[in-house]
Structures are given as structure tokens and as C-alpha cells.
Design a protein around this motif. Structure first.
Motif, PDB file in Angstrom:
ATOM      1  N   GLU A  84       0.793  -1.231   0.000  1.00 51.07           N
ATOM      2  CA  GLU A  84       0.000   0.000   0.000  1.00 51.07           C
ATOM      3  C   GLU A  84       0.827   1.283   0.000  1.00 51.07           C
ATOM      4  O   GLU A  84       0.315   2.340  -0.395  1.00 51.07           O
ATOM      5  CB  GLU A  84      -0.930   0.016   1.224  1.00 51.07           C
ATOM      6  N   ARG A  85       2.087   1.202   0.446  1.00 46.98           N
ATOM      7  CA  ARG A  85       2.852   2.440   0.602  1.00 46.98           C
ATOM      8  C   ARG A  85       4.000   2.571  -0.379  1.00 46.98           C
ATOM      9  O   ARG A  85       4.262   3.672  -0.884  1.00 46.98           O
ATOM     10  CB  ARG A  85       3.392   2.525   2.032  1.00 46.98           C
ATOM     11  N   VAL A  91      12.419  -2.620  -4.400  1.00 49.71           N
ATOM     12  CA  VAL A  91      12.152  -2.442  -2.970  1.00 49.71           C
ATOM     13  C   VAL A  91      13.220  -3.158  -2.155  1.00 49.71           C
ATOM     14  O   VAL A  91      13.748  -4.199  -2.564  1.00 49.71           O
ATOM     15  CB  VAL A  91      10.760  -3.009  -2.600  1.00 49.71           C
ATOM     16  N   LEU A  92      13.534  -2.578  -1.004  1.00 51.08           N
ATOM     17  CA  LEU A  92      14.381  -3.249  -0.016  1.00 51.08           C
ATOM     18  C   LEU A  92      13.789  -3.000   1.352  1.00 51.08           C
ATOM     19  O   LEU A  92      13.327  -1.893   1.641  1.00 51.08           O
ATOM     20  CB  LEU A  92      15.816  -2.733  -0.075  1.00 51.08           C
ATOM     21  N   ALA A 176       7.044  -9.375  -6.539  1.00 48.96           N
ATOM     22  CA  ALA A 176       6.824  -9.741  -5.136  1.00 48.96           C
ATOM     23  C   ALA A 176       5.348  -9.661  -4.769  1.00 48.96           C
ATOM     24  O   ALA A 176       4.805 -10.556  -4.100  1.00 48.96           O
ATOM     25  CB  ALA A 176       7.648  -8.825  -4.232  1.00 48.96           C
ATOM     26  N   VAL A 177       4.672  -8.607  -5.215  1.00 50.86           N
ATOM     27  CA  VAL A 177       3.252  -8.458  -4.926  1.00 50.86           C
ATOM     28  C   VAL A 177       2.450  -9.548  -5.641  1.00 50.86           C
ATOM     29  O   VAL A 177       1.527 -10.140  -5.067  1.00 50.86           O
ATOM     30  CB  VAL A 177       2.765  -7.054  -5.335  1.00 50.86           C
ATOM     31  N   ARG A 178       2.821  -9.830  -6.874  1.00 54.63           N
ATOM     32  CA  ARG A 178       2.082 -10.821  -7.667  1.00 54.63           C
ATOM     33  C   ARG A 178       2.134 -12.213  -7.044  1.00 54.63           C
ATOM     34  O   ARG A 178       1.146 -12.951  -7.082  1.00 54.63           O
ATOM     35  CB  ARG A 178       2.635 -10.853  -9.099  1.00 54.63           C
ATOM     36  N   ILE A 179       3.270 -12.587  -6.452  1.00 55.30           N
ATOM     37  CA  ILE A 179       3.383 -13.936  -5.897  1.00 55.30           C
ATOM     38  C   ILE A 179       3.003 -13.993  -4.417  1.00 55.30           C
ATOM     39  O   ILE A 179       3.015 -15.054  -3.814  1.00 55.30           O
ATOM     40  CB  ILE A 179       4.797 -14.508  -6.088  1.00 55.30           C
ATOM     41  N   GLY A 180       2.623 -12.851  -3.845  1.00 55.46           N
ATOM     42  CA  GLY A 180       2.110 -12.845  -2.480  1.00 55.46           C
ATOM     43  C   GLY A 180       3.168 -12.847  -1.396  1.00 55.46           C
ATOM     44  O   GLY A 180       3.213 -13.744  -0.562  1.00 55.46           O
TER      45      GLY A 180
END
Length: 320
Positions: A84-85, A91-92, A176-180
Motif C-alpha cells: 500500500e505504501r 524495494v528493499l 513480489a506483490v504478484r506472488i504474495g
């Protein structure tokens, strides 16, 4: 998106860490990479000193201070911040009690990622800092700069040449978001997520000392209970749980073999810790049962380890 300088999000989750947080944030601000956002994700700290630290960074360029309305817990805070942010292509996650040491790490990692579009994660050397302030760099990722295929990365991880440690690994946010990412509230939620990410593309290593991991009494991993060990067995089977969104770049037979070898290597160490540190024969046998559910042969091998058998007997006799 700026293809020349893709946005990088450094997530800094924190809870009641006023003595450590400024060093984490300042080390992120010292990174030489220009297109950077730093997200301080405070999980509703109760320490007044924490609020003062947050207020000190409220108007700092490139820093966004976010404070949860309620305390979510460590992993849920990771998840909320990532989903969300964070707005970066990369990303790290730098925990609030850790800090960067090489100000060029993000810049080097992005350069490598841009030169190799197949890469989904780039890992640098992490340094352990003991409570006595002794520093010990990891052997993993310390060799020459290298690009690994997915299978090569898994093998190098077993051999000790590569390891995707959370605070020293830059990864693609969209994948990362796609694979949860961060879907399990366990000690190794970060590693469980990164192991699944390793299936989706190439990994890279940089020999620079990227960051320092503090070891202190407040670490989540400093005192692991038997239930924590049991929950954490999810990590072993992570690469086997490749759904349709994963687009795995390795053969399933390779993954099954790797999981068996990795589970035995890590599982036997954890099993002995339960016997030695927790002094729990019941916990040990419960843990081995969980291993058997993942990979039966590994569980049996752990059960037959001579030092485990001896320790079970010593526990029964009440010996230390």
C-alpha cells in the motif's frame, strides 16, 4: 517510471526502536542513488521517544513517515508497507534496528539490474553485529559479482556462496506483490517470500558490505520458541508451493530434490536447538513430524542423527 533511474523504495519497519531508528534512516538517506523514497513504517510504537524520532523526520525530503492506526505486528507491517505504501519499481526492507554501511549499495544494485533485465533480486554482503559490537561479514555474496540462473542460485545457497538476506536484498516490487510476499506470520516470513521469488528469474550477488544486522535481546529471532520453530517449517516447502502466478524458471523435480536437501540441512540444526536450548523432547518429535510432512526422507534422517538420539536420552535423564 523513470527507466534511466527507476524509483527505489527503502522500507524501514519499526516498533519501539528509538535508539536504533535514526541510524537506520540516516544510513538510507546517505545512499548515493538519487531516485529514492524512504518509508518509515511505525507499527504504533508506545514509546514517547519513538514519536520524537518520527517527528524529527516528518519534513525530511525523500522520507515518508507512516504510522499504523493500530499495531499490526511485524509481518503485517511489512505487508502493508509493500502493498500500500511503496511506489518503487525496486524495494528493499531494512528493519529499524539495522543500517546500511556501503552508501553505494543501492546504486550498484540498480546498475546491475538495469544491465540484466532477467534479474528479480540482487543481494549484497550482510554483516552481523554482536551485542559486544563484534562485526562478522557473511561469506555469502562475498565472491565476485555474479548473475545466477534460478537453479544456480538455489545450488549456491546450499553451498554457502549466495544468500538472499532481507536487509541486503533489492527485489522487484511488482513480482513480489504478484506472488504474495509476506503471507505467513512466521519468523522467516522474509526468507519464505524470497525463496519463492528466486523461482521466477535470475538472482545477482554483489560483494559489497551492504548493511549491518544487529544482534540484541530485542530481535524477534533471539529467543525462538518451539511453536515458532514448528510454524517456520513452512519456509522449507516454500519453493514447492509454486502457483500459476509464479512462472517458475526451474524444473519441479529439481525443486523437490533441493527442498529435500535444504530441509535436512536446516532442519537438523533446528531440531538439535529444540533439544538443547528448549530442552523439549516433545517439541523435538513434533518438529520432526512437521519435517516428515514436507519431505519424509529428511525427517527420518534427522530422527536418526546420533547426537539427536543422545540428546533425547540426556534430556530424559535430566542432564544438561
Amino acid at each position: 517510471m523513470n527507466n534511466e533511474r527507476p524509483l527505489v523504495s527503502i522500507m524501514i519497519p519499526t516498533y519501539n526502536q528509538p535508539d536504533f531508528l535514526p541510524e537506520a534512516v540516516d544510513s538510507a538517506l546517505a545512499q548515493t542513488y538519487p531516485n529514492l523514497e524512504i518509508i518509515i513504517a511505525d507499527d504504533r510504537s508506545t514509546d514517547e521517544a519513538c514519536r520524537e524520532v518520527l517527528a524529527a523526520y516528518a519534513d525530511t525530503p525523500r522520507v515518508r513517515v507512516c504510522r499504523n492506526e493500530t499495531n499490526l505486528g511485524r509481518v503485517a507491517n511489512y505487508q502493508k508497507t509493500l502493498y500500500e505504501r511503496a511506489r518503487g519499481e525496486w524495494v528493499l526492507n531494512l528493519d529499524g534496528d539495522d543500517y546500511f554501511v556501503d552508501p553505494t549499495f543501492i546504486e550498484q544494485a540498480v546498475r546491475l539490474a538495469q544491465a540484466h533485465p532477467e534479474v528479480v533480486m540482487i543481494s549484497g554482503v550482510f554483516v552481523d553485529r554482536s551485542p559486544e559490537d563484534r562485526l562478522k561479514p557473511s561469506k555469502a555474496n562475498s565472491g565476485p559479482e555474479r548473475i545466477y540462473s534460478a537453479a544456480e542460485a538455489f545450488e549456491a545457497m546450499l553451498e554457502g556462496g549466495y544468500f538472499p538476506f532481507h536487509g541486503s536484498t533489492l527485489y522487484r516490487r511488482e513480482t513480489a506483490v504478484r506472488i504474495g510476499f509476506y503471507q505467513h506470520d512466521i519468523i522467516s516470513a522474509d526468507l519464505e517470500s524470497l525463496l519463492r521469488l528466486m523461482l521466477t528469474g535470475h538472482a545477482a550477488s554483489l560483494p559489497c558490505e551492504a548493511m549491518v544486522r544487529r544482534r540484541h535481546g530485542g530481535n524477534v529471532s533471539s529467543a525462538i520458541s518451539v511453536p515458532d520453530f514448528l510454524d517456520d517449517t513452512i519456509t522449507f516447502s516454500a519453493p514447492l508451493r509454486a502457483g500459476s502466478a509464479m512462472e517458475a524458471k526451474v524444473d519441479k523435480s529439481f525443486v523437490r530434490d533441493w527442498v529435500a536437501r535444504y530441509t535436512f540441512r536446516k532442519g537438523k540444526d533446528n531440531a538439535y536447538k529444540i533439544l538443547k536450548n528448549n530442552r523439549s523432547n516433545a517439541g523435538y518429535f513434533a518438529y520432526v513430524r512437521e519435517i516428515v510432512r514436507c519431505t519424509p526422507k529428511s525427517g527420518v534422517r534427522i530422527l536418526l542423527q546420533p547426537k539427536n538420539i543422545l540428546k533425547v536420552l540426556r534430556n530424559l535423564l535430566g542432564h544438561a
